[in-house]
Design a protein around this motif. Structure first.
Motif, mmCIF file in Angstrom:
data_model
loop_
_atom_site.group_PDB
_atom_site.id
_atom_site.type_symbol
_atom_site.label_atom_id
_atom_site.label_comp_id
_atom_site.label_asym_id
_atom_site.label_seq_id
_atom_site.Cartn_x
_atom_site.Cartn_y
_atom_site.Cartn_z
ATOM 1 N N PHE A 142 53.180 16.972 22.125
ATOM 2 C CA PHE A 142 54.584 17.331 22.044
ATOM 3 C C PHE A 142 55.446 16.265 22.712
ATOM 4 O O PHE A 142 55.127 15.774 23.794
ATOM 5 C CB PHE A 142 54.813 18.684 22.711
ATOM 6 N N LYS B 118 51.290 11.084 17.820
ATOM 7 C CA LYS B 118 49.830 11.090 17.711
ATOM 8 C C LYS B 118 49.294 9.672 17.746
ATOM 9 O O LYS B 118 49.629 8.847 16.906
ATOM 10 C CB LYS B 118 49.400 11.777 16.404
ATOM 11 N N PHE C 183 47.544 20.417 21.400
ATOM 12 C CA PHE C 183 46.464 20.153 20.458
ATOM 13 C C PHE C 183 45.240 19.561 21.143
ATOM 14 O O PHE C 183 45.351 18.817 22.128
ATOM 15 C CB PHE C 183 46.916 19.156 19.387
ATOM 16 N N GLY C 184 44.076 19.875 20.570
ATOM 17 C CA GLY C 184 42.856 19.173 20.923
ATOM 18 C C GLY C 184 42.756 17.892 20.120
ATOM 19 O O GLY C 184 43.632 17.576 19.308
ATOM 20 N N GLU C 185 41.661 17.159 20.356
ATOM 21 C CA GLU C 185 41.480 15.883 19.666
ATOM 22 C C GLU C 185 41.010 16.059 18.227
ATOM 23 O O GLU C 185 41.054 15.127 17.444
ATOM 24 C CB GLU C 185 40.482 15.018 20.429
ATOM 25 N N GLY C 186 40.558 17.252 17.894
ATOM 26 C CA GLY C 186 40.166 17.519 16.525
ATOM 27 C C GLY C 186 38.688 17.383 16.259
ATOM 28 O O GLY C 186 37.949 16.745 17.025
ATOM 29 N N LEU D 105 42.296 20.530 13.494
ATOM 30 C CA LEU D 105 42.930 20.543 14.805
ATOM 31 C C LEU D 105 43.094 21.965 15.310
ATOM 32 O O LEU D 105 43.535 22.848 14.575
ATOM 33 C CB LEU D 105 44.314 19.877 14.730
ATOM 34 N N TYR E 62 56.337 15.432 17.457
ATOM 35 C CA TYR E 62 55.050 15.207 18.081
ATOM 36 C C TYR E 62 54.669 13.755 17.854
ATOM 37 O O TYR E 62 55.019 13.143 16.831
ATOM 38 C CB TYR E 62 53.971 16.106 17.471
ATOM 39 N N ALA F 6 42.605 8.891 17.174
ATOM 40 C CA ALA F 6 41.504 9.593 17.848
ATOM 41 C C ALA F 6 41.985 10.577 18.907
ATOM 42 O O ALA F 6 41.208 10.995 19.774
ATOM 43 C CB ALA F 6 40.507 8.611 18.461
ATOM 44 N N GLU F 7 43.260 10.932 18.856
ATOM 45 C CA GLU F 7 43.777 11.960 19.754
ATOM 46 C C GLU F 7 44.521 13.008 18.943
ATOM 47 O O GLU F 7 44.957 12.753 17.823
ATOM 48 C CB GLU F 7 44.725 11.360 20.795
ATOM 49 N N GLY F 8 44.662 14.198 19.528
ATOM 50 C CA GLY F 8 45.484 15.197 18.880
ATOM 51 C C GLY F 8 46.960 14.904 19.089
ATOM 52 O O GLY F 8 47.335 14.150 19.986
ATOM 53 N N PRO F 9 47.830 15.480 18.266
ATOM 54 C CA PRO F 9 49.270 15.305 18.473
ATOM 55 C C PRO F 9 49.696 15.854 19.832
ATOM 56 O O PRO F 9 49.151 16.853 20.301
ATOM 57 C CB PRO F 9 49.891 16.132 17.334
ATOM 58 N N PHE G 20 55.271 12.913 14.096
ATOM 59 C CA PHE G 20 55.405 14.046 13.189
ATOM 60 C C PHE G 20 56.643 14.852 13.556
ATOM 61 O O PHE G 20 56.852 15.208 14.715
ATOM 62 C CB PHE G 20 54.182 14.964 13.276
ATOM 63 N N GLU H 105 56.019 25.097 20.517
ATOM 64 C CA GLU H 105 55.391 23.981 21.208
ATOM 65 C C GLU H 105 53.906 24.268 21.336
ATOM 66 O O GLU H 105 53.500 25.265 21.924
ATOM 67 C CB GLU H 105 56.010 23.783 22.595
ATOM 68 N N LEU H 106 53.107 23.388 20.787
ATOM 69 C CA LEU H 106 51.670 23.560 20.741
ATOM 70 C C LEU H 106 50.977 22.451 21.518
ATOM 71 O O LEU H 106 51.469 21.325 21.582
ATOM 72 C CB LEU H 106 51.171 23.534 19.297
ATOM 73 N N LEU I 69 40.510 16.319 9.171
ATOM 74 C CA LEU I 69 40.501 16.510 10.619
ATOM 75 C C LEU I 69 40.985 17.940 10.881
ATOM 76 O O LEU I 69 42.064 18.323 10.409
ATOM 77 C CB LEU I 69 41.424 15.505 11.296
#
Lengths: 114, 111
Positions: free
Chosen positions: B46, B38, A105-108, A90, B36, B41-44, B89, A102-103, A88
């Motif tokens: 914060f 998660k 993220f998209g869904e990947g 990201l 984080y 099917a989604e991104g992590p 995470f 602090e990031l 995956l």
């Protein structure tokens, strides 16, 4: 307020091929980082782009390259795909001066290499 | 060599009880720590962070504790809810602000 968007969401390639993944950062963000998450692992840092330049790079071979465009969007390119590149991918965006880690993220993009 | 370690791949907790997720790190230069969450099917996303100048940070049901001498941090969720079921995470960064992630702990909260 659009979050981080990535495309494609899923793709299948064969060994030796090349792939390009795309990312649009969260509105107002100027920095894009790419991570690889293999099955059962945490996200591994590939590289980060700011002001259209690669600022930092993780422990990934030169087959992994990227680009950032003037509108802050970014691409990740992987050449000569190996089976082990299945993962995956990201994309995460941030504000460079925030300096907090602090990031967002998209869904990947899930890449399968056959 | 993993610099951020989450040694428990999974944790199962009853709804309403406390969930404690643990994380260890080896790099003494890390000065900022994040958690984080998660969902599949989604991104992590914060969740909460703590700077090395503090030993506790609280945000609603979530509290992170930092023990610098032990290079250990933990995330407490009280009370745990079924919607908290996710992979958590732990991440740590130096001033370069590129976080290094652990492998994650899968939390299951049973109703």
């Amino acid at each position: 307020d659009a979050g981080v968007t990535q495309s494609p969401t899923h793709l299948i390639k064969t060994r030796g091929q090349q792939v390009t993944l795309r990312c649009s950062p969260k509105s107002g963000h100027d920095t894009v980082s790419w991570y690889q998450q293999a099955l059962g692992q945490g996200p591994q840092f590939i590289f980060q782009y700011y002001e259209e330049e690669e600022r930092q790079r993780g422990n990934f071979p030169d087959r992994f390259s990227g680009h950032q465009f003037p509108n802050y969007s970014s691409e990740l390119n992987v050449n000569a795909l190996l089976l082990g590149d299945s993962a995956l991918y990201l994309c995460a965006s941030s504000l460079y001066r925030a300096n907090t880690g602090e990031l967002f993220f998209g869904e990947g993009s899930r890449l399968t290499v056959l | 060599d993993q610099q951020v370690k989450q040694n428990s791949p999974s944790l199962s907790v009853q709804e309403g009880r406390i969930s404690i997720l643990n994380c260890d790190y080896t790099n003494s230069m890390f000065d900022y720590f994040l958690w984080y969450k998660k969902y599949p099917a989604e991104g992590p996303t914060f969740l909460i962070s703590i700077s090395s100048i503090k030993d506790k940070n609280e945000d609603g049901r979530f509290t992170v504790f930092l023990n610098k001498s032990a290079k250990h941090l933990s995330l407490h969720i009280v009370p745990s809810q079924p919607g908290d079921s996710a992979v958590y995470f732990c991440a740590a960064s130096e001033r370069s602000y590129i976080p290094t992630f652990g492998r994650g702990t899968s939390l299951i909260v049973h109703p």
